[in-house]
Design a protein around this motif. Structure first.
Motif, PDB file in Angstrom:
ATOM      1  N   PRO A  30       5.466  15.812   4.592  1.00  9.63           N
ATOM      2  CA  PRO A  30       5.035  15.273   3.295  1.00  9.63           C
ATOM      3  C   PRO A  30       4.086  14.078   3.468  1.00  9.63           C
ATOM      4  O   PRO A  30       3.989  13.507   4.549  1.00  9.63           O
ATOM      5  CB  PRO A  30       6.349  14.793   2.652  1.00  9.63           C
ATOM      6  CG  PRO A  30       7.442  15.389   3.460  1.00  9.63           C
ATOM      7  CD  PRO A  30       6.890  15.612   4.831  1.00  9.63           C
TER       8      PRO A  30
ATOM      9  N   ARG B 141      11.710  23.997   9.539  1.00 13.29           N
ATOM     10  CA  ARG B 141      11.837  22.752   8.773  1.00 13.29           C
ATOM     11  C   ARG B 141      12.692  22.969   7.526  1.00 13.29           C
ATOM     12  O   ARG B 141      13.523  22.134   7.196  1.00 13.29           O
ATOM     13  CB  ARG B 141      10.445  22.223   8.402  1.00 13.29           C
ATOM     14  CG  ARG B 141       9.625  21.754   9.601  1.00 13.29           C
ATOM     15  CD  ARG B 141       8.301  21.173   9.156  1.00 13.29           C
ATOM     16  NE  ARG B 141       8.512  19.957   8.413  1.00 13.29           N
ATOM     17  CZ  ARG B 141       8.423  18.730   8.919  1.00 13.29           C
ATOM     18  NH1 ARG B 141       8.063  18.558  10.161  1.00 13.29           N
ATOM     19  NH2 ARG B 141       8.662  17.686   8.174  1.00 13.29           N
TER      20      ARG B 141
ATOM     21  N   THR C  48       0.473  11.520   2.468  1.00 17.69           N
ATOM     22  CA  THR C  48      -0.991  11.489   2.380  1.00 17.69           C
ATOM     23  C   THR C  48      -1.634  11.446   3.767  1.00 17.69           C
ATOM     24  O   THR C  48      -0.993  11.080   4.753  1.00 17.69           O
ATOM     25  CB  THR C  48      -1.439  10.223   1.625  1.00 17.69           C
ATOM     26  OG1 THR C  48      -0.859   9.086   2.278  1.00 17.69           O
ATOM     27  CG2 THR C  48      -1.036  10.249   0.164  1.00 17.69           C
TER      28      THR C  48
ATOM     29  N   ILE D 264       0.867  -1.186   0.000  1.00 22.39           N
ATOM     30  CA  ILE D 264       0.000   0.000   0.000  1.00 22.39           C
ATOM     31  C   ILE D 264       0.905   1.238   0.000  1.00 22.39           C
ATOM     32  O   ILE D 264       1.743   1.401   0.892  1.00 22.39           O
ATOM     33  CB  ILE D 264      -0.902   0.030   1.256  1.00 22.39           C
ATOM     34  CG1 ILE D 264      -1.613  -1.312   1.452  1.00 22.39           C
ATOM     35  CG2 ILE D 264      -1.903   1.172   1.172  1.00 22.39           C
ATOM     36  CD1 ILE D 264      -2.119  -1.532   2.882  1.00 22.39           C
TER      37      ILE D 264
ATOM     38  N   SER E 222       6.845   8.935   0.987  1.00 24.20           N
ATOM     39  CA  SER E 222       7.814   9.760   1.701  1.00 24.20           C
ATOM     40  C   SER E 222       8.324   9.098   2.981  1.00 24.20           C
ATOM     41  O   SER E 222       9.147   9.666   3.692  1.00 24.20           O
ATOM     42  CB  SER E 222       7.220  11.136   2.029  1.00 24.20           C
ATOM     43  OG  SER E 222       6.113  11.005   2.888  1.00 24.20           O
ATOM     44  N   ASN E 223       7.819   7.899   3.254  1.00 21.84           N
ATOM     45  CA  ASN E 223       8.332   7.179   4.427  1.00 21.84           C
ATOM     46  C   ASN E 223       8.632   5.726   4.100  1.00 21.84           C
ATOM     47  O   ASN E 223       8.642   4.870   4.982  1.00 21.84           O
ATOM     48  CB  ASN E 223       7.333   7.273   5.588  1.00 21.84           C
ATOM     49  CG  ASN E 223       8.008   7.092   6.928  1.00 21.84           C
ATOM     50  OD1 ASN E 223       9.107   7.592   7.135  1.00 21.84           O
ATOM     51  ND2 ASN E 223       7.391   6.353   7.816  1.00 21.84           N
TER      52      ASN E 223
ATOM     53  N   GLY F  57       1.323   5.543  -0.352  1.00 28.30           N
ATOM     54  CA  GLY F  57       0.746   6.884  -0.395  1.00 28.30           C
ATOM     55  C   GLY F  57       1.601   7.703  -1.357  1.00 28.30           C
ATOM     56  O   GLY F  57       1.663   7.433  -2.547  1.00 28.30           O
TER      57      GLY F  57
HETATM   58  P1  FAD Z   1       4.176   6.190   2.321  1.00 27.33           P
HETATM   59  O1  FAD Z   1       5.646   6.427   2.440  1.00 27.33           O
HETATM   60  O2  FAD Z   1       3.645   5.985   0.944  1.00 27.33           O
HETATM   61  O3  FAD Z   1       3.792   4.946   3.223  1.00 27.33           O
HETATM   62  C1  FAD Z   1       4.289   4.856   4.555  1.00 27.33           C
HETATM   63  C2  FAD Z   1       3.749   3.575   5.220  1.00 27.33           C
HETATM   64  O4  FAD Z   1       2.341   3.694   5.394  1.00 27.33           O
HETATM   65  C3  FAD Z   1       3.962   2.313   4.379  1.00 27.33           C
HETATM   66  O5  FAD Z   1       4.190   1.245   5.255  1.00 27.33           O
HETATM   67  C4  FAD Z   1       2.630   2.139   3.659  1.00 27.33           C
HETATM   68  O6  FAD Z   1       2.374   0.777   3.330  1.00 27.33           O
HETATM   69  C5  FAD Z   1       1.649   2.645   4.699  1.00 27.33           C
HETATM   70  N1  FAD Z   1       0.449   3.265   4.129  1.00 27.33           N
HETATM   71  C6  FAD Z   1       0.408   4.350   3.308  1.00 27.33           C
HETATM   72  N2  FAD Z   1      -0.878   4.672   3.011  1.00 27.33           N
HETATM   73  C7  FAD Z   1      -1.650   3.768   3.656  1.00 27.33           C
HETATM   74  C8  FAD Z   1      -3.058   3.568   3.740  1.00 27.33           C
HETATM   75  N3  FAD Z   1      -3.923   4.370   3.109  1.00 27.33           N
HETATM   76  N4  FAD Z   1      -3.510   2.523   4.474  1.00 27.33           N
HETATM   77  C9  FAD Z   1      -2.646   1.711   5.135  1.00 27.33           C
HETATM   78  N5  FAD Z   1      -1.308   1.838   5.096  1.00 27.33           N
HETATM   79  C10 FAD Z   1      -0.813   2.868   4.362  1.00 27.33           C
HETATM   80  N6  FAD Z   1       7.025  12.140   9.582  1.00 27.33           N
HETATM   81  C11 FAD Z   1       6.679  12.619  10.804  1.00 27.33           C
HETATM   82  O7  FAD Z   1       5.988  11.921  11.564  1.00 27.33           O
HETATM   83  N7  FAD Z   1       7.077  13.852  11.216  1.00 27.33           N
HETATM   84  C12 FAD Z   1       7.838  14.663  10.451  1.00 27.33           C
HETATM   85  O8  FAD Z   1       8.167  15.772  10.863  1.00 27.33           O
HETATM   86  C13 FAD Z   1       8.208  14.202   9.163  1.00 27.33           C
HETATM   87  N8  FAD Z   1       8.981  14.963   8.360  1.00 27.33           N
HETATM   88  C14 FAD Z   1       9.366  14.484   7.141  1.00 27.33           C
HETATM   89  C15 FAD Z   1      10.163  15.306   6.336  1.00 27.33           C
HETATM   90  C16 FAD Z   1      10.577  14.867   5.075  1.00 27.33           C
HETATM   91  C17 FAD Z   1      11.445  15.755   4.234  1.00 27.33           C
HETATM   92  C18 FAD Z   1      10.164  13.581   4.627  1.00 27.33           C
HETATM   93  C19 FAD Z   1      10.563  13.107   3.250  1.00 27.33           C
HETATM   94  C20 FAD Z   1       9.373  12.766   5.412  1.00 27.33           C
HETATM   95  C21 FAD Z   1       8.965  13.210   6.699  1.00 27.33           C
HETATM   96  N9  FAD Z   1       8.178  12.424   7.546  1.00 27.33           N
HETATM   97  C22 FAD Z   1       7.788  12.905   8.768  1.00 27.33           C
HETATM   98  C23 FAD Z   1       7.745  11.069   7.129  1.00 27.33           C
HETATM   99  C24 FAD Z   1       6.469  11.079   6.243  1.00 27.33           C
HETATM  100  O9  FAD Z   1       6.177  12.377   5.820  1.00 27.33           O
HETATM  101  C25 FAD Z   1       5.258  10.500   6.970  1.00 27.33           C
HETATM  102  O10 FAD Z   1       5.526   9.225   7.483  1.00 27.33           O
HETATM  103  C26 FAD Z   1       4.023  10.440   6.070  1.00 27.33           C
HETATM  104  O11 FAD Z   1       2.886  10.130   6.838  1.00 27.33           O
HETATM  105  C27 FAD Z   1       4.178   9.407   4.959  1.00 27.33           C
HETATM  106  O12 FAD Z   1       3.112   9.558   4.032  1.00 27.33           O
HETATM  107  P2  FAD Z   1       3.148   8.866   2.628  1.00 27.33           P
HETATM  108  O13 FAD Z   1       1.815   9.027   2.005  1.00 27.33           O
HETATM  109  O14 FAD Z   1       4.298   9.368   1.842  1.00 27.33           O
HETATM  110  O15 FAD Z   1       3.380   7.344   3.050  1.00 27.33           O
END
Ligand code: FAD
Ligand code: EPU
Length: 336
Positions: free
Chosen positions: A105, A208, A107, A39, A44-45, A41
């Motif tokens: 960053p 940030r 969803t 799955i 970014s993580n 989004g």
């Molecule tokens: P993804 O990377 O696409 O997925 C992350 C995880 O969630 C994966 O295991 C995926 O399988 C699961 N997942 C995604 N969507 C769903 C769904 N709908 N249902 C079930 N599982 C799902 N995080 C913080 O907490 N604090 C911060 O300050 C922070 N700063 C950041 C700064 C930068 C520059 C970057 C690149 C990242 C940062 N992060 C931070 C991490 C990131 O932004 C978060 O973890 C964010 O929630 C990830 O969202 P995504 O949609 O990119 O998830």
């Protein structure tokens, strides 16, 4: 084959067999969850270390619905919406409470997975409930806050429901009365009477931007490791030796340490392995600035873990989700 390089912010050169964009939650009924899937989004993580032998489900459903109640707003948001854009949209509508979480960053759907947090606020503080597809029950289910088991960078979606629940919608509860949270280091000089929520958001964005690389300009996945929880005893021993070491009390027996400080003190700021580098403004961030690959990243993770362990006897665990050919795996420290 579908390239994943532009679909995750660490931008390693990986592919998946098939990509399905989920624009309506009902599509999930038709997915064959018996076959390998991941799955996604906005990536970014998570980091795709290699080609993924399966289907990537990219959450792309949209919709924001704001419901006004007597003393709060209930904001219902589809999983595929962008977190930062939601924060800005609500602030412009005069709805406060998410300002400390601006510029994170990703969803909405991923936010509960690691209970996103920054500058003294975490998702759990503003969370009401969520809905998602329970893969084993083949039905949609609503989970309240206690069912989500939120912790520091943790939730039921990383534990019992890991890979078994697709979050399709999140509902936030935001009080009408603004409750500023200004206790985190660089926010302390903003006094409550001088600022409004938009000012707080602007300050958070400024901090940030000064520390964290913009993934569009420099591939990264934010903090690469979690801040480690250690015993009070170990923290005290280390503090005698390293008096400037930041410590954050968790409970009477546990202390959180700053992984970025440990990595910097271990002499690793700026360290490079192939195309992967420890970021020089924030040692907790790894960047892929010269077309690195999964092997170089794994070598970097192991090197950091071993060097920090050798100096401080503290284990660092990745915060970022690492995805290999067969799916997600964890990368612990290897002693010796
Ligand atoms: P993804 O990377 O696409 O997925 C992350 C995880 O969630 C994966 O295991 C995926 O399988 C699961 N997942 C995604 N969507 C769903 C769904 N709908 N249902 C079930 N599982 C799902 N995080 C913080 O907490 N604090 C911060 O300050 C922070 N700063 C950041 C700064 C930068 C520059 C970057 C690149 C990242 C940062 N992060 C931070 C991490 C990131 O932004 C978060 O973890 C964010 O929630 C990830 O969202 P995504 O949609 O990119 O998830
Ligand atoms: N520090 C150093 N050197 C470094 C980095 C940090 O000495 O290279 C020190 C700082 O001086 C400070 C302490 O370590 O005393 C903590 O640093 P900072 O305030 O930058 O926060 P962090 O602990 O490194 C955490 C989150 C971030 C979040 C910020 C702000 C984790 C793993 N990371 O970082 O989240 O934005 O606090 O709340 O908890 C993310 O999860 O991707 C992320 C960026």
């Amino acid at each position: 084959m579908q390239s994943l390089q532009s679909l995750h912010t660490f931008a390693l050169p990986a592919h998946c067999q098939k990509l399905v964009r989920i624009t309506a939650s009902e599509q999930l009924h038709a997915i064959d969850f018996e076959k390998p899937f991941f799955i996604l989004g906005e990536g970014s993580n998570c980091v795709f270390l290699d080609d993924f032998d399966g289907t990537v489900l990219q959450m792309a459903n949209r919709g924001i619905d704001v419901n006004e109640r007597e003393d709060h707003y209930l904001v219902r948001v589809a999983a595929g919406e962008n977190w930062h854009q939601l924060v800005i949209k609500l602030l412009k509508m005069g709805i406060t409470g998410l300002e400390n979480l601006v510029l994170i960053p990703g969803t909405i759907g991923a936010a509960p997975v690691q209970n996103i947090g920054a500058y003294g606020v975490e998702l759990a503080d503003v969370f009401s409930h969520l809905t998602g597809y329970h893969i084993d029950k083949q039905s949609f289910e609503t989970l309240d806050k206690s069912a989500c088991q939120f912790g520091y960078r943790d939730s039921v979606f990383k534990q019992a429901l890991h890979g078994r629940f697709v979050i399709t919608e999140v509902v936030l509860k935001l009080p009408k009365q603004w409750q500023p949270v200004l206790g985190y280091g660089p926010l302390r000089d903003l006094t409550e009477c001088e600022v409004d929520a938009m000012h707080v958001a602007e300050r958070v964005m400024q901090i940030r931007r000064s520390k964290l690389p913009d993934p569009i300009l420099c591939a990264n996945a934010g903090s690469f490791f979690k801040n480690p929880m250690v015993s009070l005893e170990l923290a005290k021993t280390l503090r005698v030796r390293y008096q400037s070491m930041p410590t954050y009390p968790v409970d009477e027996n546990t202390v959180k340490l700053a992984a970025g400080w440990l990595i910097e003190q271990a002499g690793l700021k700026g360290h490079r392995i192939g195309g992967i580098r420890v970021y020089d403004k924030q040692a907790l961030v790894l960047v892929n600035d010269e077309q690195g690959d999964g092997e170089e990243l794994l070598a970097m993770i192991t090197h950091i873990q071993k060097t920090v362990f050798a100096k401080f006897t503290v284990e660092l665990m990745p915060e970022v989700r690492l995805i290999g050919r067969g799916g997600e795996f964890s990368k612990g420290v290897e002693h010796g």
